[in-house]
Design a protein around this motif. Structure first.
Motif, PDB file in Angstrom:
ATOM      1  N   SER A   9       0.824  -1.194  -0.118  1.00  0.00           N
ATOM      2  CA  SER A   9      -0.021  -0.079   0.144  1.00  0.00           C
ATOM      3  C   SER A   9       0.934   1.129  -0.141  1.00  0.00           C
ATOM      4  O   SER A   9       1.928   1.353   0.574  1.00  0.00           O
ATOM      5  CB  SER A   9      -1.031   0.122   1.073  1.00  0.00           C
ATOM      6  N   TYR A  11       0.375   3.741   1.778  1.00  0.00           N
ATOM      7  CA  TYR A  11       0.023   4.108   2.882  1.00  0.00           C
ATOM      8  C   TYR A  11       0.919   3.745   3.823  1.00  0.00           C
ATOM      9  O   TYR A  11       1.426   3.914   4.879  1.00  0.00           O
ATOM     10  CB  TYR A  11      -1.334   3.830   3.559  1.00  0.00           C
ATOM     11  N   CYS A  19       2.929  -4.256   7.218  1.00  0.00           N
ATOM     12  CA  CYS A  19       1.870  -4.045   6.224  1.00  0.00           C
ATOM     13  C   CYS A  19       1.583  -5.496   5.548  1.00  0.00           C
ATOM     14  O   CYS A  19       2.331  -6.450   5.949  1.00  0.00           O
ATOM     15  CB  CYS A  19       2.097  -3.106   5.204  1.00  0.00           C
ATOM     16  N   THR A  53     -11.942  -3.808  -0.018  1.00  0.00           N
ATOM     17  CA  THR A  53     -11.485  -2.968  -0.183  1.00  0.00           C
ATOM     18  C   THR A  53     -12.598  -1.713  -0.301  1.00  0.00           C
ATOM     19  O   THR A  53     -12.274  -0.517   0.200  1.00  0.00           O
ATOM     20  CB  THR A  53     -10.581  -2.725  -1.391  1.00  0.00           C
ATOM     21  N   GLY A  54     -13.586  -1.829  -0.755  1.00  0.00           N
ATOM     22  CA  GLY A  54     -14.807  -0.926  -0.625  1.00  0.00           C
ATOM     23  C   GLY A  54     -15.108  -0.681   0.493  1.00  0.00           C
ATOM     24  O   GLY A  54     -15.513   0.414   0.996  1.00  0.00           O
ATOM     25  N   HIS A  55     -15.515  -1.818   1.341  1.00  0.00           N
ATOM     26  CA  HIS A  55     -15.867  -1.563   2.801  1.00  0.00           C
ATOM     27  C   HIS A  55     -14.807  -0.639   3.626  1.00  0.00           C
ATOM     28  O   HIS A  55     -15.451   0.090   4.352  1.00  0.00           O
ATOM     29  CB  HIS A  55     -16.171  -3.069   3.331  1.00  0.00           C
ATOM     30  N   VAL A  56     -13.576  -1.063   3.395  1.00  0.00           N
ATOM     31  CA  VAL A  56     -12.407  -0.568   4.212  1.00  0.00           C
ATOM     32  C   VAL A  56     -12.357   0.998   4.069  1.00  0.00           C
ATOM     33  O   VAL A  56     -12.373   1.613   4.827  1.00  0.00           O
ATOM     34  CB  VAL A  56     -11.170  -1.366   4.028  1.00  0.00           C
ATOM     35  N   SER A  57     -12.429   1.267   2.636  1.00  0.00           N
ATOM     36  CA  SER A  57     -12.320   2.564   2.408  1.00  0.00           C
ATOM     37  C   SER A  57     -13.550   3.653   2.938  1.00  0.00           C
ATOM     38  O   SER A  57     -13.524   4.878   2.944  1.00  0.00           O
ATOM     39  CB  SER A  57     -12.354   2.865   0.762  1.00  0.00           C
ATOM     40  N   ARG A  58     -14.525   2.828   3.117  1.00  0.00           N
ATOM     41  CA  ARG A  58     -15.860   3.462   3.724  1.00  0.00           C
ATOM     42  C   ARG A  58     -15.929   3.940   5.342  1.00  0.00           C
ATOM     43  O   ARG A  58     -16.595   4.717   5.630  1.00  0.00           O
ATOM     44  CB  ARG A  58     -17.096   2.950   3.184  1.00  0.00           C
ATOM     45  N   ASN A  59     -14.944   3.154   5.815  1.00  0.00           N
ATOM     46  CA  ASN A  59     -14.906   3.101   7.246  1.00  0.00           C
ATOM     47  C   ASN A  59     -13.838   3.833   7.878  1.00  0.00           C
ATOM     48  O   ASN A  59     -12.844   3.985   7.451  1.00  0.00           O
ATOM     49  CB  ASN A  59     -15.124   1.732   7.783  1.00  0.00           C
TER      50      ASN A  59
END
Length: 59
Positions: A9, A11, A19, A53-59
């Motif tokens: 990542s 990040y 990581c 990844t969609g779920h993680v990016s929203r939280n």
């Protein structure tokens, strides 16, 4: 499957290995711990990876 092209990542800190690495190795997405490659891999479908990844990016 082809040889995995592993990436970390953006990040992740460059000075540490705290990581995961991910490889798009169709037909699966491969996930491994950067500091312990011998621990093995997690293999998921592209749909499962996109949902995660969609779920993680929203939280």
């Amino acid at each position: 499957m082809t040889d995995p092209n592993w990436r970390k990542s953006t990040y992740s800190e460059n000075a540490t290995n705290d990581c995961i690495e991910v490889a798009d190795n169709q037909p699966l997405i491969l996930i491994r711990d950067t500091k312990d490659h011998a621990a093995g891999l997690i293999e998921v479908t592209p749909a499962a990876w996109a949902a995660f990844t969609g779920h993680v990016s929203r939280n």
